[in-house]
Design a protein around this motif. Structure first.
Motif, mmCIF file in Angstrom:
data_model
loop_
_atom_site.group_PDB
_atom_site.id
_atom_site.type_symbol
_atom_site.label_atom_id
_atom_site.label_comp_id
_atom_site.label_asym_id
_atom_site.label_seq_id
_atom_site.Cartn_x
_atom_site.Cartn_y
_atom_site.Cartn_z
ATOM 1 N N ARG A 38 -38.255 -1.733 5.307
ATOM 2 C CA ARG A 38 -37.478 -1.988 4.092
ATOM 3 C C ARG A 38 -36.419 -3.055 4.340
ATOM 4 N NH1 ARG A 38 -35.265 3.572 2.044
ATOM 5 N NH2 ARG A 38 -34.337 2.242 0.459
ATOM 6 N N LEU A 39 -35.818 -3.004 5.523
ATOM 7 C CA LEU A 39 -34.847 -4.042 5.867
ATOM 8 C C LEU A 39 -35.505 -5.417 5.854
ATOM 9 C CD1 LEU A 39 -32.879 -2.355 8.803
ATOM 10 C CD2 LEU A 39 -31.914 -3.150 6.637
ATOM 11 N N LEU A 40 -36.646 -5.483 6.507
ATOM 12 C CA LEU A 40 -37.363 -6.761 6.577
ATOM 13 C C LEU A 40 -37.758 -7.232 5.183
ATOM 14 C CD1 LEU A 40 -38.535 -8.768 8.696
ATOM 15 C CD2 LEU A 40 -40.704 -7.612 8.366
ATOM 16 N N SER A 41 -38.203 -6.297 4.369
ATOM 17 C CA SER A 41 -38.606 -6.632 3.014
ATOM 18 C C SER A 41 -37.430 -7.188 2.208
ATOM 19 C CB SER A 41 -39.172 -5.392 2.338
ATOM 20 O OG SER A 41 -39.296 -5.592 0.951
ATOM 21 N N MET A 42 -36.271 -6.554 2.400
ATOM 22 C CA MET A 42 -35.082 -7.009 1.680
ATOM 23 C C MET A 42 -34.650 -8.403 2.144
ATOM 24 S SD MET A 42 -33.019 -3.386 1.735
ATOM 25 C CE MET A 42 -31.539 -3.909 0.882
ATOM 26 N N ILE A 43 -34.767 -8.631 3.447
ATOM 27 C CA ILE A 43 -34.370 -9.934 3.981
ATOM 28 C C ILE A 43 -35.360 -11.010 3.541
ATOM 29 C CG2 ILE A 43 -34.005 -11.258 6.101
ATOM 30 C CD1 ILE A 43 -33.150 -8.605 7.425
ATOM 31 N N ALA A 44 -36.642 -10.644 3.548
ATOM 32 C CA ALA A 44 -37.674 -11.615 3.203
ATOM 33 C C ALA A 44 -37.627 -11.986 1.730
ATOM 34 C CB ALA A 44 -39.052 -11.064 3.563
ATOM 35 N N ALA A 45 -37.015 -11.117 0.929
ATOM 36 C CA ALA A 45 -36.964 -11.379 -0.513
ATOM 37 C C ALA A 45 -36.002 -12.525 -0.844
ATOM 38 C CB ALA A 45 -36.550 -10.114 -1.257
ATOM 39 N N ARG A 46 -35.195 -12.889 0.134
ATOM 40 C CA ARG A 46 -34.250 -13.987 -0.071
ATOM 41 C C ARG A 46 -34.306 -14.935 1.113
ATOM 42 N NH1 ARG A 46 -28.481 -11.510 -1.929
ATOM 43 N NH2 ARG A 46 -29.137 -10.308 -3.756
ATOM 44 N N ASP A 47 -33.614 -16.027 0.981
ATOM 45 C CA ASP A 47 -33.494 -16.925 2.123
ATOM 46 C C ASP A 47 -32.624 -16.286 3.188
ATOM 47 O OD1 ASP A 47 -35.053 -18.750 0.942
ATOM 48 O OD2 ASP A 47 -33.503 -20.239 0.535
ATOM 49 N N GLU A 48 -31.658 -15.534 2.734
ATOM 50 C CA GLU A 48 -30.603 -15.073 3.623
ATOM 51 C C GLU A 48 -29.936 -13.858 3.008
ATOM 52 O OE1 GLU A 48 -27.947 -18.133 6.014
ATOM 53 O OE2 GLU A 48 -27.224 -17.754 3.993
ATOM 54 N N VAL A 49 -29.657 -12.847 3.809
ATOM 55 C CA VAL A 49 -29.008 -11.660 3.289
ATOM 56 C C VAL A 49 -27.882 -11.239 4.231
ATOM 57 C CG1 VAL A 49 -29.305 -9.261 2.594
ATOM 58 C CG2 VAL A 49 -31.158 -10.884 2.233
ATOM 59 N N CYS A 50 -26.757 -10.882 3.643
ATOM 60 C CA CYS A 50 -25.605 -10.412 4.417
ATOM 61 C C CYS A 50 -25.810 -8.949 4.784
ATOM 62 C CB CYS A 50 -24.333 -10.564 3.588
ATOM 63 S SG CYS A 50 -22.857 -9.898 4.387
ATOM 64 N N VAL A 51 -25.383 -8.585 5.985
ATOM 65 C CA VAL A 51 -25.486 -7.200 6.427
ATOM 66 C C VAL A 51 -24.739 -6.283 5.468
ATOM 67 C CG1 VAL A 51 -24.960 -5.611 8.305
ATOM 68 C CG2 VAL A 51 -25.666 -7.934 8.820
ATOM 69 N N CYS A 52 -23.698 -6.799 4.896
ATOM 70 C CA CYS A 52 -22.883 -5.991 3.987
ATOM 71 C C CYS A 52 -23.653 -5.584 2.752
ATOM 72 C CB CYS A 52 -21.613 -6.753 3.602
ATOM 73 S SG CYS A 52 -21.929 -8.305 2.738
#
Lengths: 105, 105
Positions: A38-52
């Motif tokens: 799920r983390l990977l999916s969330m990151i892949a959905a954008r160019d860049e994602v903040c840990v926050c």
DNA sequence: GCCCTGAATCGAGGGGTGTCAATATAGAAG
DNA sequence: CTTCTATATTGACACCCCTCGATTCAGGGC
């Protein structure tokens, strides 16, 4: 490459050498957890994602999320960059395509 | 879908629901071992492979290979059929393509 | 300097995993 | 029925992994 086994019958079956198997398995292993997927999916959905943005999306402690991100990073699936107080994650270009290509063989 | 988190900023990030993540992760987990990856590769290289060809290709005991085949079967990646004394394994049609499709998203 | 916040690391506990030797099961052959 | 071969199952052991609370580290703002 071990015993007396490859006696003609299965000489050509060893499609994957042990070294490459170790390599690929390490990456699949990183994908073998629902939270990391799920983390990977969330990151892949954008160019860049903040840990926050990632941490509060789970019912897990902040250290646990940080731990999973570390494993994904060690598997060379994602990369991180610190900008000021925040840390941003992104998918390593081509990493997922490489795995997909193996599965599609 | 848990906390106070999805406050506009990350409403759309949850690209993968928890149930599907569990499902996919279980299959990737089965791929997360070099021995199983090589077994799967050997099976996928043919329509059908006898266990008697798989076991001697590794420096591992027969029960260990049998154990790995069981895990691949439980992950719905391969299927087995007994014909006489021997057992034959084959890749579940579409199983790998489904995983590849997810990664290629 | 001091404090506050975001993120990573540490240390521990409970459960899971890979491997083996020993045993059990299934089927064929005598 | 007995025996032999091919797989699967069992039980045990060492090791690894997910999770947490507590702590530490990095930057920004006062």
């Amino acid at each position: 490459m071990s015993k007396q086994a490859e006696s003609a019958c299965c000489a050509g079956i060893t499609a994957l050498d042990a070294a490459r198997a170790d390599d690929l398995a390490a990456q699949f292993k990183a994908l073998g957890d629902p939270v990391r997927l799920r983390l990977l999916s969330m990151i892949a959905a954008r160019d860049e994602v903040c840990v926050c943005e990632l941490t509060p999306a789970f019912d897990l402690s902040q250290p646990t999320i940080s731990h999973h991100l570390k494993l994904l990073r060690q598997a060379a699936l994602i990369d991180s960059e610190r900008r000021g107080t925040w840390v941003y994650y992104r998918v390593v270009p081509g990493a997922l395509d490489r795995l997909a290509a193996f599965l599609a063989t």
